[in-house]
Every structure is written in C-alpha cells, then in structure tokens.
Design a protein around this motif. Sequence first.
Motif, short mmCIF file in Angstrom:
data_model
loop_
_atom_site.label_atom_id
_atom_site.label_comp_id
_atom_site.label_asym_id
_atom_site.label_seq_id
_atom_site.Cartn_x
_atom_site.Cartn_y
_atom_site.Cartn_z
N PHE A 173 -58.48 -44.17 15.34
CA PHE A 173 -58.59 -45.48 14.69
C PHE A 173 -59.60 -45.45 13.53
O PHE A 173 -59.24 -45.67 12.37
N ILE A 174 -60.84 -45.13 13.82
CA ILE A 174 -61.86 -45.12 12.77
C ILE A 174 -61.70 -43.88 11.90
O ILE A 174 -61.85 -43.94 10.67
N GLY A 175 -61.37 -42.75 12.51
CA GLY A 175 -61.22 -41.52 11.75
C GLY A 175 -60.18 -41.60 10.66
O GLY A 175 -60.41 -41.17 9.52
N SER A 176 -59.02 -42.18 10.96
CA SER A 176 -57.94 -42.24 9.97
C SER A 176 -58.33 -43.12 8.78
O SER A 176 -58.04 -42.80 7.63
N HIS A 177 -58.99 -44.23 9.06
CA HIS A 177 -59.43 -45.10 7.96
C HIS A 177 -60.49 -44.41 7.11
O HIS A 177 -60.52 -44.57 5.88
N THR A 178 -61.35 -43.64 7.75
CA THR A 178 -62.38 -42.91 7.00
C THR A 178 -61.76 -41.81 6.15
O THR A 178 -62.17 -41.59 5.00
N VAL A 179 -60.75 -41.13 6.68
CA VAL A 179 -60.04 -40.11 5.88
C VAL A 179 -59.45 -40.74 4.62
O VAL A 179 -59.57 -40.18 3.52
N VAL A 180 -58.85 -41.91 4.76
CA VAL A 180 -58.28 -42.61 3.58
C VAL A 180 -59.38 -42.88 2.55
O VAL A 180 -59.20 -42.62 1.35
N GLU A 181 -60.52 -43.37 3.00
CA GLU A 181 -61.61 -43.67 2.06
C GLU A 181 -62.18 -42.41 1.44
O GLU A 181 -62.53 -42.39 0.25
N LYS A 201 -48.85 -41.36 7.45
CA LYS A 201 -49.23 -42.68 6.94
C LYS A 201 -50.46 -42.58 6.03
O LYS A 201 -50.56 -43.30 5.03
N ILE A 202 -51.38 -41.71 6.37
CA ILE A 202 -52.53 -41.45 5.50
C ILE A 202 -52.04 -40.97 4.13
O ILE A 202 -52.54 -41.42 3.09
N GLU A 203 -51.05 -40.08 4.15
CA GLU A 203 -50.50 -39.57 2.89
C GLU A 203 -49.82 -40.69 2.09
O GLU A 203 -49.96 -40.76 0.86
N ARG A 204 -49.10 -41.58 2.79
CA ARG A 204 -48.44 -42.69 2.10
C ARG A 204 -49.46 -43.61 1.43
O ARG A 204 -49.26 -44.08 0.30
N ILE A 205 -50.57 -43.87 2.10
CA ILE A 205 -51.58 -44.77 1.56
C ILE A 205 -52.33 -44.13 0.39
O ILE A 205 -52.55 -44.75 -0.65
N SER A 206 -52.73 -42.88 0.58
CA SER A 206 -53.64 -42.23 -0.38
C SER A 206 -52.93 -41.40 -1.45
O SER A 206 -53.52 -41.10 -2.49
N GLY A 207 -51.68 -41.02 -1.17
CA GLY A 207 -50.97 -40.12 -2.09
C GLY A 207 -51.38 -38.67 -1.94
O GLY A 207 -50.96 -37.82 -2.72
N LYS A 208 -52.21 -38.38 -0.91
CA LYS A 208 -52.67 -37.01 -0.68
C LYS A 208 -52.50 -36.66 0.79
O LYS A 208 -52.68 -37.53 1.66
N LYS A 209 -52.18 -35.40 1.05
CA LYS A 209 -51.99 -34.96 2.43
C LYS A 209 -53.14 -34.04 2.84
O LYS A 209 -53.25 -32.92 2.33
N PRO A 210 -53.99 -34.49 3.75
CA PRO A 210 -55.08 -33.61 4.19
C PRO A 210 -54.56 -32.49 5.08
O PRO A 210 -53.50 -32.62 5.72
N ALA A 211 -55.29 -31.38 5.10
CA ALA A 211 -54.96 -30.30 6.03
C ALA A 211 -55.19 -30.80 7.46
O ALA A 211 -56.09 -31.61 7.70
N PHE A 212 -54.38 -30.31 8.40
CA PHE A 212 -54.49 -30.78 9.78
C PHE A 212 -54.36 -29.62 10.75
O PHE A 212 -53.48 -28.76 10.61
N TYR A 213 -55.23 -29.62 11.77
CA TYR A 213 -55.18 -28.63 12.85
C TYR A 213 -55.22 -29.38 14.18
O TYR A 213 -56.14 -30.15 14.42
N HIS A 240 -56.02 -51.27 8.29
CA HIS A 240 -55.86 -51.12 6.85
C HIS A 240 -54.95 -52.23 6.31
O HIS A 240 -53.93 -52.56 6.95
N PRO A 241 -55.28 -52.83 5.16
CA PRO A 241 -54.47 -53.94 4.66
C PRO A 241 -53.02 -53.58 4.37
O PRO A 241 -52.15 -54.47 4.30
N SER A 242 -52.72 -52.30 4.23
CA SER A 242 -51.33 -51.88 4.04
C SER A 242 -50.47 -52.15 5.27
O SER A 242 -49.24 -52.20 5.19
N GLY A 243 -51.12 -52.29 6.43
CA GLY A 243 -50.38 -52.44 7.69
C GLY A 243 -49.87 -51.13 8.24
O GLY A 243 -49.18 -51.11 9.26
N LEU A 244 -50.23 -50.00 7.60
CA LEU A 244 -49.70 -48.70 8.03
C LEU A 244 -50.53 -48.05 9.14
O LEU A 244 -49.98 -47.37 10.00
N ILE A 245 -51.85 -48.20 9.08
CA ILE A 245 -52.69 -47.60 10.11
C ILE A 245 -53.59 -48.66 10.73
O ILE A 245 -53.98 -49.63 10.09
N GLY A 246 -53.88 -48.47 12.02
CA GLY A 246 -54.71 -49.41 12.76
C GLY A 246 -54.98 -48.82 14.13
O GLY A 246 -54.85 -47.62 14.34
#
Length: 330
Positions: free
Chosen positions: A11-19, A43-55, A183-189
Amino acid sequence: MRILVSGGLGFIGSHTVVELLNHKHEVVIIDNLYNSQISTLHKIERISGKKPAFYELDATDYEALENVFQSYDFDGIIHFAGYKAVGESVRKPLEYYYNNLVSTINLAKLAVINQVPKFIFSSSATVYGDGTSPFNESMPLLERTNPYGETKAMSERILTDATKANPGLNVVLLRYFNPIGAHPSGLIGEVPNGIPNNLMPYVTQVAKGLREKLNVFGNDYDTIDGTGVRDYIHVVDLAQGHVAALEANISGVEAVNLGTGKGTSVLEIIQAFEQENNIKIPYEIVSRRPGDIAVSYADTTKAKNLLQWEAKLNIKDMVRDAWHFESNLK
C-alpha cells in the motif's frame, strides 16, 4: 538516485515508488507478494510511464537479497517490507519478531557492506506506546502495547546502533501515523488479503456491499465520542514524505513523524465517508481491540523544519480517494 524499495508493491510502498519515479529516481522493487499483488507493478507503470525493476523475494532471505545488491549500486534503501497488523501481532508474536527484525538486519548489513549512504525506515507511531498526544520525536519511548510496535522500536534501535558503528550510513526513521486514501488515479490503493485489519479498507468494503457492517472497537475511550482517535494521513502525502526524507541532507540518524497533527475519531471518519460519498455505512460497537490506545496524533514540527514537508490533503480527500479506488476494483 537509484533506490531499492523493499515491500514496494504494498500500500505505502507502491505510492512511494510512484513519487520516486515522478522525481526522476530509478527504482528497484523487492516484494514477496505476501500482502500485495503483482498487478500493482503494471499499475505503477501506467501512472508514472516508467517500469521499475522487480524481484520477487523475501527480505528475510539474505542470499537472495545479496544477489540483488551484486547487480546494482544503490544510493538509498527504503524499507517497507514487514508485517503490519496490531491485532495479528498479538496472536502471532514470533512471526512478527522474525519477519520484521530479520528483514531489517539483512538490509542494514547489506547497506553497510555495499556502502549505501541513505536508509529510510518505515516505522510507526506505535513506538511511542500508550503515551500522551501530540507525540513528538524527543519523547522517551514508553513500553509498547503490542508486538508490532515492539518490532518497530527494536528495528529503530538496530538501525541507530548500526549508524553509530558505521558513520557512512545515514538513517531516517519515519514514524507514520494512520495512512488512508489512495492514488487519485484510482489505480493503486489498499488491497488487504482476507479480512481488512485497517479501518478504511473495511469501510470501503462495507460501502461496496462486500461486508455487512463495520465493527467499531470500543466506544468507551476518553475521546470526543468514545471511539479511538487517530491522525489519519493521505497515503500520497505520506509517500511524498519519503521522497523528502531521501532528498534531505541527513547525517547520522533522525526520527521524524509523518502525520497531519490532527486527531479524528472512528465515528468522525465514518461520518466524513458517508457525507463525501453519499453512502451509508452500517456499524456495530464491539469490545476494544487488544493493543489499541485511545488517542494518537503527531507533532509535525520536525518534519516541516528538517524535511520541508507537511501534509496537504484533508479527510475529505482521503475518504473520496479511498472510495474511488475501491469502486474501481473488480
């Protein structure tokens, strides 16, 4: 900066990644998907336009973590990975101590070995124990009322001692109050697995008809209406607080509250939700929950002075965005 974010799909992590991405930082996420979903990455990629690396890995797995550190040079770590439910921690103390402390030790050790200069830790207002609000960072920490809070206080101690022994490591202990909203986009929460442990996702699930009613734990506290009072903070404000902590010039270790400085009761949250979203929330008063305290809200002076950060969004924003997210969920 290149930042490792543990629990970055939560929840908090995904919003922080976006910021972080919005502030042009490079992000590498690790998450074991215990209380999160892989769909959040897209969803992070949709909001930010960037895809972070993930493990996909567990932060208690030192060797798996070590492999990630061998692949990247990190400028900072933001550590969210941890179990977080007060009530569950009372029932499962050993799981909480193992998961929350071992993950912190592993990341701190790898930060020292790899000379990562910045470490932001996801702490909690529960470290203050059953003290008197407003809580400020110079207060002595009283005995915690639950194992979850104890793991946060112990992790703070671990990181403080690691910083004293390793002057190149600089740590900010962010003591959250009560994050809600989306997030105001309604995509993550907030999407809890199973029955929600936190107030707002339970409210939104009742509003959606997924649950019959909300249980309000106690109405005999010494508060405005007898229900528990908390400092609710919009998760987007909270996420921006992490970016501010990362970008601040912090030397050594600093504990910083992230809250609004205002207390709101459970019944006031229900009323605000009903008014803002025009939906009735049926509720029942039940007995107090083990480990809860009556009142908790922040003194936010230090965050304003040290991080040049303060919360901007209000309760109406929080309940509106939380419902927008829930109503978009399929």
